[in-house]
Design a protein around this motif. Structure first.
Motif, PDB file in Angstrom:
ATOM      1  N   PRO A   2      80.088  81.588 134.067  1.00 22.14           N
ATOM      2  CA  PRO A   2      80.221  81.393 132.619  1.00 22.14           C
ATOM      3  C   PRO A   2      79.798  79.994 132.167  1.00 22.14           C
ATOM      4  CG  PRO A   2      82.150  82.508 133.463  1.00 22.14           C
ATOM      5  CD  PRO A   2      81.332  82.087 134.653  1.00 22.14           C
ATOM      6  N   PHE A   3      80.107  78.983 132.972  1.00 18.02           N
ATOM      7  CA  PHE A   3      79.716  77.616 132.624  1.00 18.02           C
ATOM      8  C   PHE A   3      78.199  77.502 132.554  1.00 18.02           C
ATOM      9  CE2 PHE A   3      78.546  73.281 133.896  1.00 18.02           C
ATOM     10  CZ  PHE A   3      79.170  72.570 132.883  1.00 18.02           C
ATOM     11  N   LEU A   4      77.513  78.066 133.540  1.00 17.52           N
ATOM     12  CA  LEU A   4      76.046  78.010 133.585  1.00 17.52           C
ATOM     13  C   LEU A   4      75.435  78.738 132.391  1.00 17.52           C
ATOM     14  CD1 LEU A   4      73.540  77.134 135.161  1.00 17.52           C
ATOM     15  CD2 LEU A   4      73.703  79.258 136.436  1.00 17.52           C
ATOM     16  N   THR A   6      76.831  79.330 129.485  1.00 18.97           N
ATOM     17  CA  THR A   6      77.118  78.554 128.278  1.00 18.97           C
ATOM     18  C   THR A   6      76.193  77.345 128.176  1.00 18.97           C
ATOM     19  OG1 THR A   6      79.424  79.243 128.404  1.00 18.97           O
ATOM     20  CG2 THR A   6      78.932  77.390 126.960  1.00 18.97           C
ATOM     21  N   CYS A   7      75.975  76.646 129.282  1.00 16.05           N
ATOM     22  CA  CYS A   7      75.080  75.479 129.265  1.00 16.05           C
ATOM     23  C   CYS A   7      73.678  75.866 128.830  1.00 16.05           C
ATOM     24  CB  CYS A   7      75.038  74.822 130.640  1.00 16.05           C
ATOM     25  SG  CYS A   7      76.515  73.894 131.054  1.00 16.05           S
ATOM     26  N   PHE A  38      81.327  73.713 122.560  1.00 13.68           N
ATOM     27  CA  PHE A  38      81.047  74.026 123.963  1.00 13.68           C
ATOM     28  C   PHE A  38      82.221  74.750 124.636  1.00 13.68           C
ATOM     29  CE2 PHE A  38      80.930  73.207 128.504  1.00 13.68           C
ATOM     30  CZ  PHE A  38      79.670  73.695 128.809  1.00 13.68           C
ATOM     31  N   ILE A  39      83.413  74.203 124.555  1.00 13.28           N
ATOM     32  CA  ILE A  39      84.568  74.808 125.251  1.00 13.28           C
ATOM     33  C   ILE A  39      84.904  76.190 124.679  1.00 13.28           C
ATOM     34  CG2 ILE A  39      87.050  74.563 125.710  1.00 13.28           C
ATOM     35  CD1 ILE A  39      86.516  71.600 126.196  1.00 13.28           C
ATOM     36  N   SER A  41      82.896  78.245 123.295  1.00 14.12           N
ATOM     37  CA  SER A  41      81.787  79.115 123.717  1.00 14.12           C
ATOM     38  C   SER A  41      81.916  79.492 125.181  1.00 14.12           C
ATOM     39  CB  SER A  41      80.443  78.423 123.483  1.00 14.12           C
ATOM     40  OG  SER A  41      80.270  78.124 122.137  1.00 14.12           O
ATOM     41  N   CYS A  42      82.257  78.516 125.999  1.00 15.43           N
ATOM     42  CA  CYS A  42      82.430  78.774 127.436  1.00 15.43           C
ATOM     43  C   CYS A  42      83.562  79.773 127.661  1.00 15.43           C
ATOM     44  CB  CYS A  42      82.708  77.460 128.171  1.00 15.43           C
ATOM     45  SG  CYS A  42      82.555  77.577 129.953  1.00 15.43           S
ATOM     46  N   THR A  43      84.650  79.628 126.921  1.00 13.62           N
ATOM     47  CA  THR A  43      85.781  80.554 127.032  1.00 13.62           C
ATOM     48  C   THR A  43      85.365  81.968 126.633  1.00 13.62           C
ATOM     49  OG1 THR A  43      87.310  78.741 126.560  1.00 13.62           O
ATOM     50  CG2 THR A  43      88.150  80.979 126.279  1.00 13.62           C
ATOM     51  N   MET A  46      83.152  83.394 129.362  1.00 13.34           N
ATOM     52  CA  MET A  46      83.963  83.715 130.536  1.00 13.34           C
ATOM     53  C   MET A  46      84.732  85.019 130.317  1.00 13.34           C
ATOM     54  SD  MET A  46      86.937  81.498 132.430  1.00 13.34           S
ATOM     55  CE  MET A  46      88.027  81.568 131.032  1.00 13.34           C
ATOM     56  N   ASP A  50      84.014  88.249 132.657  1.00 11.37           N
ATOM     57  CA  ASP A  50      85.123  88.714 133.485  1.00 11.37           C
ATOM     58  C   ASP A  50      85.439  90.188 133.272  1.00 11.37           C
ATOM     59  OD1 ASP A  50      85.283  86.233 134.573  1.00 11.37           O
ATOM     60  OD2 ASP A  50      87.182  85.666 133.605  1.00 11.37           O
TER      61      ASP A  50
END
Length: 190
Positions: A2-4, A6-7, A38-39, A41-43, A46, A50
């Motif tokens: 998820p981090f990748l 989002t980045c 960013f956070i 969006s990452c959530t 994820m 998931d």
């Protein structure tokens, strides 16, 4: 993952925002907005990812399972029910005792230094009845703790095996009933 994701998405939108914005003030707003969003969006990414990679899955055989580098099941496993989460997986499957033991020995051979003192609890069957009863209670508790919310039941006739895959304690436990050919596996990721 998820981090990748989002980045990559945020960099894409950041570049578009910077190219299309007029003036320094607009560019500062685009950069600040990207950092603030960013956070969340990452959530969101994820949570979405998931939904596909964790949960309960069923497969007719281990050949149908997607390979991901984490899930380790015997290649001859059939009628698989798999529960996945971020810390490991649980599985119930059918397999003959000889095929299971062959696979367990292959897995132990991958990290022989970590699997040298494995007795597979053979000593319990030779112990006095009081010790056998106490160990049976402990094994039933351990089984219930390792397979919560599945409805799977421990049986005293089960044999228990352990394979260590990491010096930090990661590996898996397998319970098997020879009579029914049913096996239960609990793996922890490391």
């Amino acid at each position: 993952m998820p981090f990748l994701i989002t980045c990559i998405v945020m960099i894409f939108f950041l570049i578009i925002g910077l190219v299309r914005s007029n003036g320094e003030k607009a560019k500062v707003v685009v950069v600040c907005s990207s950092l603030i969003l960013f956070i969340p969006s990452c959530t969101a990414v994820m949570f979405t990812v998931d939904q596909f990679r964790y949960g309960r899955f069923e497969y007719a055989s281990s050949l149908e399972m997607p390979e991901d580098g984490y899930i380790e099941l015997p290649p001859t496993a059939q009628n698989i029910t798999l529960y996945r989460n971020g810390a490991g997986h649980w599985a119930k499957f059918s397999i003959e005792a000889s095929a299971l033991m062959e696979w367990i020995e292959q897995m132990r051979a991958l990290r022989p230094g970590l699997n040298t003192d494995v007795d597979d609890d053979e000593w319990v069957s030779n112990a006095i009845p009081q010790i056998q009863a106490e160990m049976g209670k402990l094994y039933a508790e351990e089984f219930a703790n390792r397979f919560p919310e599945t409805g799977w039941q421990y049986k005293p006739s089960m044999k228990r095996y352990y394979v260590s895959r990491s010096a930090r304690g990661g590996g898996f436990r397998v319970w098997h009933t020879s009579k029914s050919g049913t096996a239960f596996l609990n793996a922890s990721y490391w």
